[in-house]
Design a protein around this motif. Structure first.
Motif, PDB file in Angstrom:
ATOM      1  N   ILE A 115       1.041  -1.054   0.125  1.00  0.00           N
ATOM      2  CA  ILE A 115      -0.103  -0.239  -0.128  1.00  0.00           C
ATOM      3  C   ILE A 115       0.818   1.245  -0.100  1.00  0.00           C
ATOM      4  O   ILE A 115       1.842   1.459   0.792  1.00  0.00           O
ATOM      5  CB  ILE A 115      -0.895  -0.071   1.314  1.00  0.00           C
ATOM      6  N   ASP A 116       0.741   2.085  -0.936  1.00  0.00           N
ATOM      7  CA  ASP A 116       1.634   3.272  -0.937  1.00  0.00           C
ATOM      8  C   ASP A 116       1.432   4.310  -0.074  1.00  0.00           C
ATOM      9  O   ASP A 116       0.539   4.106   0.636  1.00  0.00           O
ATOM     10  CB  ASP A 116       1.618   3.788  -2.594  1.00  0.00           C
ATOM     11  N   GLN A 117       2.088   5.489  -0.065  1.00  0.00           N
ATOM     12  CA  GLN A 117       2.042   6.249   1.137  1.00  0.00           C
ATOM     13  C   GLN A 117       0.758   7.305   0.790  1.00  0.00           C
ATOM     14  O   GLN A 117       0.308   7.764   1.666  1.00  0.00           O
ATOM     15  CB  GLN A 117       3.180   7.442   0.882  1.00  0.00           C
ATOM     16  N   ASN A 118      -0.040   7.054  -0.173  1.00  0.00           N
ATOM     17  CA  ASN A 118      -1.499   7.805  -0.424  1.00  0.00           C
ATOM     18  C   ASN A 118      -2.505   6.674  -0.053  1.00  0.00           C
ATOM     19  O   ASN A 118      -3.580   7.167  -0.265  1.00  0.00           O
ATOM     20  CB  ASN A 118      -1.517   8.143  -1.980  1.00  0.00           C
ATOM     21  N   GLY A 119      -2.134   5.398   0.416  1.00  0.00           N
ATOM     22  CA  GLY A 119      -3.196   4.481   0.701  1.00  0.00           C
ATOM     23  C   GLY A 119      -3.727   3.817  -0.354  1.00  0.00           C
ATOM     24  O   GLY A 119      -4.699   3.162  -0.522  1.00  0.00           O
ATOM     25  N   ASP A 120      -2.932   3.659  -1.379  1.00  0.00           N
ATOM     26  CA  ASP A 120      -3.632   3.156  -2.712  1.00  0.00           C
ATOM     27  C   ASP A 120      -2.978   1.695  -3.141  1.00  0.00           C
ATOM     28  O   ASP A 120      -1.554   1.752  -2.809  1.00  0.00           O
ATOM     29  CB  ASP A 120      -3.527   4.148  -4.037  1.00  0.00           C
ATOM     30  N   ILE A 121      -3.399   0.637  -3.811  1.00  0.00           N
ATOM     31  CA  ILE A 121      -2.690  -0.543  -4.608  1.00  0.00           C
ATOM     32  C   ILE A 121      -3.260  -0.004  -6.036  1.00  0.00           C
ATOM     33  O   ILE A 121      -4.235   0.331  -6.143  1.00  0.00           O
ATOM     34  CB  ILE A 121      -3.028  -1.488  -4.024  1.00  0.00           C
ATOM     35  N   SER A 122      -2.635  -0.757  -6.872  1.00  0.00           N
ATOM     36  CA  SER A 122      -2.928  -0.671  -8.154  1.00  0.00           C
ATOM     37  C   SER A 122      -4.210  -1.605  -8.774  1.00  0.00           C
ATOM     38  O   SER A 122      -4.527  -2.621  -7.752  1.00  0.00           O
ATOM     39  CB  SER A 122      -1.680  -1.138  -9.297  1.00  0.00           C
ATOM     40  N   GLU A 123      -4.652  -1.561  -9.820  1.00  0.00           N
ATOM     41  CA  GLU A 123      -5.678  -2.262 -10.218  1.00  0.00           C
ATOM     42  C   GLU A 123      -5.165  -3.684 -10.521  1.00  0.00           C
ATOM     43  O   GLU A 123      -6.029  -4.664 -10.020  1.00  0.00           O
ATOM     44  CB  GLU A 123      -6.188  -1.842 -11.523  1.00  0.00           C
ATOM     45  N   GLN A 124      -3.936  -3.822 -11.004  1.00  0.00           N
ATOM     46  CA  GLN A 124      -3.345  -5.263 -10.999  1.00  0.00           C
ATOM     47  C   GLN A 124      -3.446  -5.969  -9.543  1.00  0.00           C
ATOM     48  O   GLN A 124      -3.549  -7.088  -9.564  1.00  0.00           O
ATOM     49  CB  GLN A 124      -2.177  -5.245 -11.618  1.00  0.00           C
ATOM     50  N   ASP A 125      -3.297  -5.166  -8.515  1.00  0.00           N
ATOM     51  CA  ASP A 125      -2.963  -5.594  -7.261  1.00  0.00           C
ATOM     52  C   ASP A 125      -4.339  -6.173  -6.695  1.00  0.00           C
ATOM     53  O   ASP A 125      -4.388  -7.352  -6.105  1.00  0.00           O
ATOM     54  CB  ASP A 125      -2.358  -4.417  -6.148  1.00  0.00           C
ATOM     55  N   TRP A 126      -5.401  -5.306  -7.027  1.00  0.00           N
ATOM     56  CA  TRP A 126      -6.794  -5.635  -6.604  1.00  0.00           C
ATOM     57  C   TRP A 126      -7.165  -7.247  -7.186  1.00  0.00           C
ATOM     58  O   TRP A 126      -7.501  -8.108  -6.755  1.00  0.00           O
ATOM     59  CB  TRP A 126      -7.833  -4.693  -7.044  1.00  0.00           C
ATOM     60  N   THR A 127      -6.716  -7.366  -8.496  1.00  0.00           N
ATOM     61  CA  THR A 127      -6.922  -8.640  -9.404  1.00  0.00           C
ATOM     62  C   THR A 127      -6.131  -9.805  -8.506  1.00  0.00           C
ATOM     63  O   THR A 127      -6.776 -10.828  -8.439  1.00  0.00           O
ATOM     64  CB  THR A 127      -6.647  -8.348 -10.768  1.00  0.00           C
ATOM     65  N   THR A 128      -4.980  -9.393  -8.223  1.00  0.00           N
ATOM     66  CA  THR A 128      -4.272 -10.500  -7.355  1.00  0.00           C
ATOM     67  C   THR A 128      -4.716 -10.859  -6.407  1.00  0.00           C
ATOM     68  O   THR A 128      -4.793 -12.219  -5.879  1.00  0.00           O
ATOM     69  CB  THR A 128      -2.721  -9.742  -7.082  1.00  0.00           C
ATOM     70  N   LEU A 129      -5.246 -10.045  -5.479  1.00  0.00           N
ATOM     71  CA  LEU A 129      -5.968 -10.413  -4.138  1.00  0.00           C
ATOM     72  C   LEU A 129      -7.118 -11.189  -4.443  1.00  0.00           C
ATOM     73  O   LEU A 129      -7.444 -12.165  -3.943  1.00  0.00           O
ATOM     74  CB  LEU A 129      -6.221  -9.066  -3.551  1.00  0.00           C
ATOM     75  N   ASP A 130      -7.812 -10.976  -5.465  1.00  0.00           N
ATOM     76  CA  ASP A 130      -9.226 -11.667  -5.840  1.00  0.00           C
ATOM     77  C   ASP A 130      -8.723 -12.778  -6.480  1.00  0.00           C
ATOM     78  O   ASP A 130      -9.533 -13.798  -5.917  1.00  0.00           O
ATOM     79  CB  ASP A 130      -9.853 -11.032  -7.308  1.00  0.00           C
ATOM     80  N   GLU A 131      -7.651 -13.103  -7.119  1.00  0.00           N
ATOM     81  CA  GLU A 131      -7.133 -14.588  -7.271  1.00  0.00           C
ATOM     82  C   GLU A 131      -6.530 -15.429  -6.295  1.00  0.00           C
ATOM     83  O   GLU A 131      -6.117 -16.540  -6.796  1.00  0.00           O
ATOM     84  CB  GLU A 131      -6.294 -14.411  -8.732  1.00  0.00           C
ATOM     85  N   SER A 132      -6.214 -14.718  -5.021  1.00  0.00           N
ATOM     86  CA  SER A 132      -5.508 -15.427  -3.972  1.00  0.00           C
ATOM     87  C   SER A 132      -6.322 -16.042  -3.254  1.00  0.00           C
ATOM     88  O   SER A 132      -7.582 -16.212  -3.419  1.00  0.00           O
ATOM     89  CB  SER A 132      -5.116 -14.189  -3.228  1.00  0.00           C
ATOM     90  N   ASP A 133      -5.824 -17.354  -2.676  1.00  0.00           N
ATOM     91  CA  ASP A 133      -6.595 -18.285  -1.947  1.00  0.00           C
ATOM     92  C   ASP A 133      -6.447 -17.737  -0.421  1.00  0.00           C
ATOM     93  O   ASP A 133      -7.407 -17.942   0.265  1.00  0.00           O
ATOM     94  CB  ASP A 133      -6.179 -19.613  -1.988  1.00  0.00           C
ATOM     95  N   ALA A 134      -5.516 -17.061  -0.161  1.00  0.00           N
ATOM     96  CA  ALA A 134      -5.280 -16.331   1.122  1.00  0.00           C
ATOM     97  C   ALA A 134      -4.799 -14.747   0.979  1.00  0.00           C
ATOM     98  O   ALA A 134      -4.232 -14.656   0.339  1.00  0.00           O
ATOM     99  CB  ALA A 134      -4.360 -17.165   2.032  1.00  0.00           C
ATOM    100  N   ILE A 135      -5.318 -14.068   1.914  1.00  0.00           N
ATOM    101  CA  ILE A 135      -4.729 -12.361   1.932  1.00  0.00           C
ATOM    102  C   ILE A 135      -4.410 -12.310   3.423  1.00  0.00           C
ATOM    103  O   ILE A 135      -5.291 -12.574   4.430  1.00  0.00           O
ATOM    104  CB  ILE A 135      -6.126 -11.722   1.728  1.00  0.00           C
ATOM    105  N   VAL A 136      -3.177 -11.959   3.400  1.00  0.00           N
ATOM    106  CA  VAL A 136      -2.677 -11.586   4.625  1.00  0.00           C
ATOM    107  C   VAL A 136      -2.316  -9.999   4.859  1.00  0.00           C
ATOM    108  O   VAL A 136      -2.015  -9.404   3.951  1.00  0.00           O
ATOM    109  CB  VAL A 136      -1.053 -12.202   4.974  1.00  0.00           C
ATOM    110  N   PHE A 137      -2.757  -9.361   5.892  1.00  0.00           N
ATOM    111  CA  PHE A 137      -2.791  -7.926   6.222  1.00  0.00           C
ATOM    112  C   PHE A 137      -1.569  -7.834   7.031  1.00  0.00           C
ATOM    113  O   PHE A 137      -1.326  -8.716   8.110  1.00  0.00           O
ATOM    114  CB  PHE A 137      -4.187  -7.392   6.862  1.00  0.00           C
ATOM    115  N   ALA A 138      -0.936  -6.602   6.792  1.00  0.00           N
ATOM    116  CA  ALA A 138       0.378  -6.249   7.481  1.00  0.00           C
ATOM    117  C   ALA A 138       0.211  -4.758   7.708  1.00  0.00           C
ATOM    118  O   ALA A 138       0.191  -4.203   6.819  1.00  0.00           O
ATOM    119  CB  ALA A 138       1.484  -6.954   7.341  1.00  0.00           C
TER     120      ALA A 138
END
Length: 186
Positions: A33-56
């Motif tokens: 997550i960048d300093q503006n609180g954003d991730i890219s559209e590709q990152d959203w797609t990656t999360l959608d395609e993941s089996d697990a999401i880890v927050f840190a």
């Protein structure tokens, strides 16, 4: 092997190092997550395609920083469509104080995962809470919801306690193992 992605914000670099340790342990995909609180559209797609999401994220003033909150709020589009329903979730946090109200941040992560209909993975480790325990022991801060890390405010990214780094590695293995189990049953 199931696909694990780790989405994180790092203010001073400590959380980034820990995210890299986690990712290296199980070949997880890192999303910053960048300093503006954003991730890219590709990152959203990656999360959608993941089996697990880890927050840190670090814990600042008893919660994750606003950048993580902006990401969490943006995930409401995924919530509305139930895109992340039944995914595995986990999380960890770092702060300068031994307590530092890190538990509140983990509950924030766990609640976000639950809102998405996710399955939360606890740390699954006994605490290192004997008189002989040191900061080099695994789970020396006694977490249970997720991994807790403490790095003094004047410590560089190369001074994260060895026990905390090892805790993140063990947690990564647990998250991968549980995610693999769930992904086989789909």
């Amino acid at each position: 092997m199931a696909k694990v992605s780790l989405v994180y914000f790092s203010g001073y670099g400590h959380t980034k190092v820990l995210a890299e340790v986690f990712a290296e342990e199980v070949d997880a995909t890192l999303i910053e997550i960048d300093q503006n609180g954003d991730i890219s559209e590709q990152d959203w797609t990656t999360l959608d395609e993941s089996d697990a999401i880890v927050f840190a994220a670090p814990t600042y003033m008893a919660a994750a920083p606003w950048q993580f909150k902006k990401f969490a709020d943006a995930s409401s589009k995924k919530w509305f469509t139930r895109t992340w329903q039944d995914k595995v979730f986990a999380g960890f946090t770092n702060s300068a104080s031994l307590n530092g109200d890190k538990q509140v941040t983990l509950i924030q992560f766990q609640t976000l995962a639950s809102q998405h209909g996710g399955i939360w993975v606890s740390l699954g480790l006994l605490p290192a809470n004997t008189k002989t325990a040191t900061r080099d022991d695994v789970n020396n801060l006694g977490g249970s919801v997720g991994a807790l890390i403490q790095t003094p405010s004047d410590a560089g990214v190369d001074e994260i306690p060895a026990g905390d780094i090892e805790t993140v590695k063990v947690y990564a293995q647990r998250v991968q193992k549980i995610t693999d189990r769930f992904s086989r049953t789909k």
